[in-house]
Scaffold this motif. Structure first.
Motif, PDB file in Angstrom:
ATOM      1  N   ALA A  91       0.829  -1.210   0.000  1.00 17.67           N
ATOM      2  CA  ALA A  91       0.000   0.000   0.000  1.00 17.67           C
ATOM      3  C   ALA A  91       0.862   1.258   0.000  1.00 17.67           C
ATOM      4  O   ALA A  91       0.511   2.271  -0.616  1.00 17.67           O
ATOM      5  N   PRO A 148      -5.024   2.545   3.237  1.00 21.98           N
ATOM      6  CA  PRO A 148      -5.134   1.093   3.041  1.00 21.98           C
ATOM      7  C   PRO A 148      -6.287   0.495   3.817  1.00 21.98           C
ATOM      8  O   PRO A 148      -6.758   1.073   4.794  1.00 21.98           O
ATOM      9  N   ASP A 149      -6.755  -0.660   3.369  1.00 19.20           N
ATOM     10  CA  ASP A 149      -7.782  -1.402   4.113  1.00 19.20           C
ATOM     11  C   ASP A 149      -7.207  -1.891   5.423  1.00 19.20           C
ATOM     12  O   ASP A 149      -6.036  -2.274   5.510  1.00 19.20           O
ATOM     13  N   ALA A 180      -6.182  -5.491   4.859  1.00 19.78           N
ATOM     14  CA  ALA A 180      -5.481  -5.683   3.588  1.00 19.78           C
ATOM     15  C   ALA A 180      -4.619  -6.928   3.589  1.00 19.78           C
ATOM     16  O   ALA A 180      -4.399  -7.542   2.550  1.00 19.78           O
ATOM     17  N   SER A 188      -3.211  -6.432  -5.473  1.00 19.09           N
ATOM     18  CA  SER A 188      -4.335  -6.140  -4.572  1.00 19.09           C
ATOM     19  C   SER A 188      -4.285  -4.698  -4.075  1.00 19.09           C
ATOM     20  O   SER A 188      -5.317  -4.031  -3.982  1.00 19.09           O
ATOM     21  N   ALA A 189      -3.077  -4.208  -3.765  1.00 15.98           N
ATOM     22  CA  ALA A 189      -2.941  -2.832  -3.281  1.00 15.98           C
ATOM     23  C   ALA A 189      -3.331  -1.833  -4.364  1.00 15.98           C
ATOM     24  O   ALA A 189      -3.993  -0.819  -4.088  1.00 15.98           O
ATOM     25  N   SER A 196      -5.431  -2.425  -6.828  1.00 10.78           N
ATOM     26  CA  SER A 196      -6.877  -2.562  -6.989  1.00 10.78           C
ATOM     27  C   SER A 196      -7.626  -1.797  -5.913  1.00 10.78           C
ATOM     28  O   SER A 196      -8.622  -1.105  -6.193  1.00 10.78           O
ATOM     29  N   ARG A 197      -7.169  -1.909  -4.664  1.00 11.31           N
ATOM     30  CA  ARG A 197      -7.843  -1.188  -3.571  1.00 11.31           C
ATOM     31  C   ARG A 197      -7.700   0.317  -3.737  1.00 11.31           C
ATOM     32  O   ARG A 197      -8.641   1.072  -3.475  1.00 11.31           O
ATOM     33  N   ASP A 213     -10.143   1.534  -6.291  1.00 14.33           N
ATOM     34  CA  ASP A 213     -11.484   1.609  -5.714  1.00 14.33           C
ATOM     35  C   ASP A 213     -11.677   2.898  -4.923  1.00 14.33           C
ATOM     36  O   ASP A 213     -12.743   3.524  -4.971  1.00 14.33           O
ATOM     37  N   ARG A 214     -10.654   3.317  -4.187  1.00 14.18           N
ATOM     38  CA  ARG A 214     -10.766   4.502  -3.349  1.00 14.18           C
ATOM     39  C   ARG A 214     -10.756   5.800  -4.146  1.00 14.18           C
ATOM     40  O   ARG A 214     -11.176   6.837  -3.654  1.00 14.18           O
ATOM     41  N   PRO A 271     -16.952   1.682  -6.948  1.00 17.36           N
ATOM     42  CA  PRO A 271     -15.879   0.687  -6.794  1.00 17.36           C
ATOM     43  C   PRO A 271     -15.843  -0.298  -7.958  1.00 17.36           C
ATOM     44  O   PRO A 271     -16.881  -0.744  -8.447  1.00 17.36           O
ATOM     45  N   ARG A 308     -14.109  -3.343  -8.020  1.00 16.82           N
ATOM     46  CA  ARG A 308     -14.178  -4.743  -7.558  1.00 16.82           C
ATOM     47  C   ARG A 308     -13.493  -5.691  -8.538  1.00 16.82           C
ATOM     48  O   ARG A 308     -14.132  -6.490  -9.215  1.00 16.82           O
TER      49      ARG A 308
END
Length: 448
Positions: free
Chosen positions: A7, A24-25, A28, A65-66, A68-69, A72-73, A78, A80
């Motif tokens: 992230a 970050p989530d 995550a 994944s980072a 992608s997240r 989304d933000r 989003p 997805r």
């Protein structure tokens, strides 16, 4: 190589675009990247044809994944992203599998040289026609065998320098990946917009073809953008002639405009589309754009316009051609088996570049735009190849009743190594030029 969480890597990339807050989530790191790699279809595509599937090099999937997240933000809607479709869609559609030093699609090969390895792609008819000149012999009966023989007797740098004279895609495999500060270079294009803009409703004009650029457009479309695909009536996107399901998946719900790029009317339409665009996506050599009168540095752009340029090695090296598999090798993104490199998944740099380009577009819009984001496929591959290793404990790969299985000691879970999954498009993509009259009419009188 920096030692930082994925992230933080993504936030560092975005800092070159503007002051963007992407938190970050909290969960995550809750998933196991090795189990996800096994589940997404990419592991089944990595390794020797007669050997076991291999784990991902470095920490590629946590960085996916980072990104992608973060995307989304930055979007109101989003996206997805499903990793199994992001990385394995084409292979699933075409029924491809791992082939070691031969790419899954078959057009690229890793060749040992006197001092290392290089990758060479022969995907176009012209590439094969150029082999007699490259090899300096008239009678070429077995192209790959004769190329391999020459490669063994020369250095990788010498071979690559020779092949590049003919604009054939080729790359040296570096001894170790060199992480770029970011997978793009950002330069001013126009004044920024007064307010940051979400993607909802913005006009994306997509001149790209094949995979990376269209995937970028697809992701922006899923986030709410209106996407118009632009093609030449004389030379449409070659992907139309490939697997229809994969093409539909990339282009469903996009409008299609086709004009004659060589006519004055066609060029006027192209110029009008660029003037109307909030985001332009192209994957052309700068010289080709200049010949169409579309060199971004020579146009007057509206405040806030974002221009996404995707090339093999960046706009600073326009003479270098690259496709997904050889670009991955150039960045050091390969697997290792039996002491030699093997290809990682299927043309892995294409989907990674599409994802990264979408992030760059969304980030630039959020920062006010007025920027050209120059995305280098080689640098994208290097960024993922050099991602710091994420520790998740030991993992084993064993043969189970239904095939290969990955075991995660930390979570106590297992995951079967799944084949790549074919995408299912929600609807059929528009036929070539189906929306030309309607789209051009929206641009005003004198354009349609």
């Amino acid at each position: 190589m920096r030692d930082e969480p994925p992230a933080h890597t993504v936030r560092r990339w975005l800092s070159g675009i503007g002051q963007l807050s992407v938190e970050p989530d909290s969960d995550a790191d809750a998933t196991c990247p090795y189990l996800e790699w096994a589940a997404c279809g990419a592991m089944a595509l990595t390794g020797e044809e007669d050997g076991p599937p291999l784990m991902a090099p470095g920490s590629m999937l946590p960085l996916v994944s980072a990104v992608s997240r973060a995307l989304d933000r930055l979007t109101a809607e989003p996206v997805r992203i499903d990793p199994s479709l992001l990385l394995g869609a084409r292979a699933g559609a075409l029924g491809l599998t791992r082939r070691g030093a031969v790419s899954a699609g078959g057009a690229t090969r890793l060749l040992p040289t006197a001092d290392g390895w290089c990758a060479l792609t022969l995907s176009r008819p012209d590439d094969l026609d150029l082999l007699p000149a490259i090899l300096e012999r008239d009678d070429v009966r077995d192209p790959w065998s004769e190329l391999a023989d020459v490669a063994r007797r020369t250095t990788a740098a010498q071979l690559v320098a020779r092949v590049r004279l003919f604009a054939v895609p080729v790359a040296v495999l570096p001894a170790r990946p060199r992480e770029p500060s970011a997978p793009w270079r950002v330069s001013p294009l126009a004044p920024p917009a007064v307010r940051a803009r979400p993607l909802d409703g913005v006009l994306v004009v997509d001149f790209s073809s094949m995979w990376a650029g269209p995937l970028c457009a697809r992701l922006l479309g899923l986030a709410g953008a209106q996407v118009v695909k632009i093609e030449s009536t004389r030379r449409p996107d070659g992907a139309r002639a490939g697997d229809r399901g994969f093409y539909d998946w990339l282009h469903a719900d996009h409008e299609s405009v086709a004009v004659d790029f060589t006519s004055s009317h066609g060029r006027a339409a192209l110029a009008a589309l660029v003037r109307a665009a909030d985001v332009v996506i192209e994957a052309s050599r700068p010289r080709a754009l200049a010949q169409l009168g579309l060199a971004p540095e020579h146009l007057d752009h509206r405040p806030g316009t974002v221009w996404i340029s995707i090339t093999g090695y960046g706009r600073g090296l326009p003479e270098r051609v690259a496709f997904g598999d050889d670009a991955a090798v150039a960045g050091g993104l390969v697997g290792r088996s039996r002491g030699r490199p093997v290809f990682c998944a299927d043309a892995i740099t294409d989907p990674l570049t599409g994802l990264v380009a979408a992030l760059g577009a969304a980030g630039a819009l959020r920062a006010g735009g007025g920027q050209l984001v120059d995305v280098s496929m080689r640098d994208v591959a290097a960024a993922f190849a050099a991602a710091p290793q994420v520790s998740h404990g030991p993992h084993g790969v064993r043969t189970g009743a239904a095939g290969m299985v990955v075991e995660c000691a930390a979570s106590g879970r297992t995951q079967a190594v799944l084949p790549a999954r074919a995408p299912v498009a929600p609807l059929r993509a528009a036929d070539l030029g189906a929306d030309t009259d309607r789209v051009l009419a929206r641009l005003g009188p004198g354009v349609a």
